[in-house]
Design an enzyme around this catalytic site. Structure first.
Site, mmCIF file in Angstrom:
data_model
loop_
_atom_site.group_PDB
_atom_site.id
_atom_site.type_symbol
_atom_site.label_atom_id
_atom_site.label_comp_id
_atom_site.label_asym_id
_atom_site.label_seq_id
_atom_site.Cartn_x
_atom_site.Cartn_y
_atom_site.Cartn_z
ATOM 1 N N GLY A 196 31.921 -120.211 -33.928
ATOM 2 C CA GLY A 196 32.649 -119.231 -33.113
ATOM 3 C C GLY A 196 34.135 -119.254 -33.417
ATOM 4 N N ILE B 185 36.120 -121.815 -33.440
ATOM 5 C CA ILE B 185 36.625 -123.084 -33.969
ATOM 6 C C ILE B 185 37.014 -122.894 -35.435
ATOM 7 C CG2 ILE B 185 36.105 -125.509 -34.416
ATOM 8 C CD1 ILE B 185 33.879 -125.292 -32.298
ATOM 9 N N ASP C 251 19.078 -121.831 -36.194
ATOM 10 C CA ASP C 251 20.471 -121.378 -36.163
ATOM 11 C C ASP C 251 21.400 -122.481 -36.671
ATOM 12 O OD1 ASP C 251 22.715 -119.544 -34.918
ATOM 13 O OD2 ASP C 251 23.061 -121.538 -34.078
ATOM 14 N N LYS D 218 23.960 -122.660 -40.143
ATOM 15 C CA LYS D 218 25.372 -123.042 -40.110
ATOM 16 C C LYS D 218 25.640 -124.258 -40.991
ATOM 17 C CE LYS D 218 25.886 -121.070 -35.495
ATOM 18 N NZ LYS D 218 25.903 -121.346 -34.036
ATOM 19 N N GLY E 229 30.605 -116.282 -28.201
ATOM 20 C CA GLY E 229 31.263 -115.423 -27.219
ATOM 21 C C GLY E 229 32.184 -114.432 -27.887
#
Length: 434
Positions: A131, A133, A198, A202, A305
């Site tokens: 996200g 970061i 997921d 990543k 988000g």
């Protein structure tokens, strides 16, 4: 000079991205030179959470990636298709690309980056992992002077939220998953999250950047959290651990004839409470990088988000705009921002992994059970750190063991032998220990 953006998708992340770009005051001044030029949406009739001229909107996404006025295509649609095809068509038309799509990059990164390098364009993906970061650019730039030993991350907020609540409330996986779905922290189909898929997407990206090679996604060992029980959470607590779904890439195996092998894996793990990742709770993400000479560096923040992910998307747009503004030669891609990996990393099979294990056994309550367990483990060079008989469940006794470091192949062979013992009813849980 205005840099024109073609935005593919106006969902959660697309809306957040548009909001930043349309309200540049108080942010980096270069953002005032970036124009939202076209926005691709599935439906023109859907209400929007961001104010923009309806003339910007179109359902013809291909017209955006082929538009000669568009400088940068921003793909925030998600999914594999048409996202992959649109990214490739944008590259073929000389567009730089910013994407938040970890699934497309982890599966088709070789195809996409090969095309981008040939076309002399950038594909930026800060938002694909963690996200908001900032971890992709540090791995490409500031940390690239280090010899990276390992990257260990909590990179999926849904599973971390579920495990955190299991720890604080003592609930079982299924009931907390159902509650997480009601609250919107888990998808209606949570498979990608709870099965670790997921996180594997990543980690494929992080490992590729950290270790300088392409990663074949199917070679990443992947195990989810659905078998973690309240009993395991409680025993971990008593033993001084917390259970987290970790994504791990580690280079500590001896070099083989084909080069140094990596461990790349995703699985629930007992993490010592003294470890930096043990305290990461709720929907937060954290990524711990260890290397030489820097030692340990940890990146922490909201892993998903609208706002956090949009922040990462716009930072990539800003990077590209800065290069274009400074007269960057498209034929000479910036070596710290482009991706030029050609070779694939050799990934070691799980049987070669050396780690500690936690295992929980249900046994018939007879004399000598612990001795038989010890003998079977000893037959395969498995040394036990602790053995605890925790209680009686009806006619069955529960025994929990934690091993010293052991080769996974040996541990699995010992378990195969233990399953044949007439005193063993079942082995409800096997977890690795960090």
């Amino acid at each position: 000079m205005a840099f024109k953006i073609g935005l593919l998708g106006l969902g959660t992340v697309g809306t957040g991205t548009a909001q930043i770009l349309l309200d540049p005051q108080g942010r980096h001044p270069l953002l005032q030179e970036i124009e939202v030029y076209r926005v691709g949406v599935r439906s023109l009739d859907k209400p929007r959470l961001v104010e923009m001229s309806e003339s910007l909107l179109t359902t013809d996404l291909e017209s955006i990636v082929t538009d000669p006025h568009v400088d940068i295509v921003v793909e925030v649609m998600g999914g594999l298709e048409p996202a992959r095809s649109l990214i490739l068509k944008a590259i073929a038309n000389g567009k730089h690309v910013v994407t938040a799509n970890k699934a497309v990059i982890s599966r088709y990164g070789d195809e996409i980056f090969t095309a981008a390098n040939q076309a002399g364009v950038y594909v930026m993906l800060e938002a694909a992992v963690g996200g908001g970061i900032p971890v992709i650019q540090p791995l490409k730039q500031a940390l690239s002077v280090n010899r990276i030993h390992s990257v260990t991350g909590i990179v999926n907020g849904t599973t971390n939220y579920i495990l955190s609540r299991m720890q604080t409330e003592g609930g079982e996986f299924n009931e907390i998953l159902a509650d997480a779905q009601q609250l919107g922290y888990a998808e209606a189909d949570p498979t990608a999250d709870v099965d670790g898929l997921d996180a594997a997407d990543k980690m494929a990206i992080l490992a590729s950047l950290a270790f300088g090679g392409r990663i074949k996604l199917p070679e990443i060992y992947c195990e989810g959290i659905s078998k973690v029980s309240a009993a395991d959470i409680a025993y971990a607590e008593k033993l001084g651990f917390t259970i987290k779904l970790l994504a791990i890439a580690k280079q500590d195996l001896p070099a083989s004839e084909k080069g140094t092998s990596l461990q790349v894996r995703v699985h629930p793990t007992l993490v010592p409470k003294t470890h930096p990742l043990a305290s990461i709770s709720g929907v937060y993400n954290a990524i711990l990088v260890e290397g030489e000479p820097i030692g340990q560096v940890m990146f922490y923040g909201r892993g998903a988000g609208s706002g956090p992910t949009a922040s990462a998307v716009v930072s990539d747009i800003l990077n590209i705009a800065a290069i274009l503004k400074s007269g960057g030669d498209a034929a000479k891609l910036h070596p710290l921002l482009s991706c030029s990996h050609q070779d694939y990393c050799a990934i070691a099979p799980m049987e070669e992994l050396v780690t500690r294990f936690y295992a929980r056994f249900l046994t018939r309550d007879r004399p000598g059970v612990i001795g038989k367990l010890g003998t079977s483990f000893g037959n395969y060079q498995v040394s036990l750190e602790s053995v605890v008989q925790t209680g009686i469940h009806g006619e069955l006794a529960e025994i929990v063991v934690v091993t010293h470091d052991v080769r996974e192949g040996n541990f699995r062979q010992a378990l195969d032998e233990i399953r044949t013992l007439d005193t063993i009813d079942s082995i409800p849980s096997i977890l690795r220990v960090l």
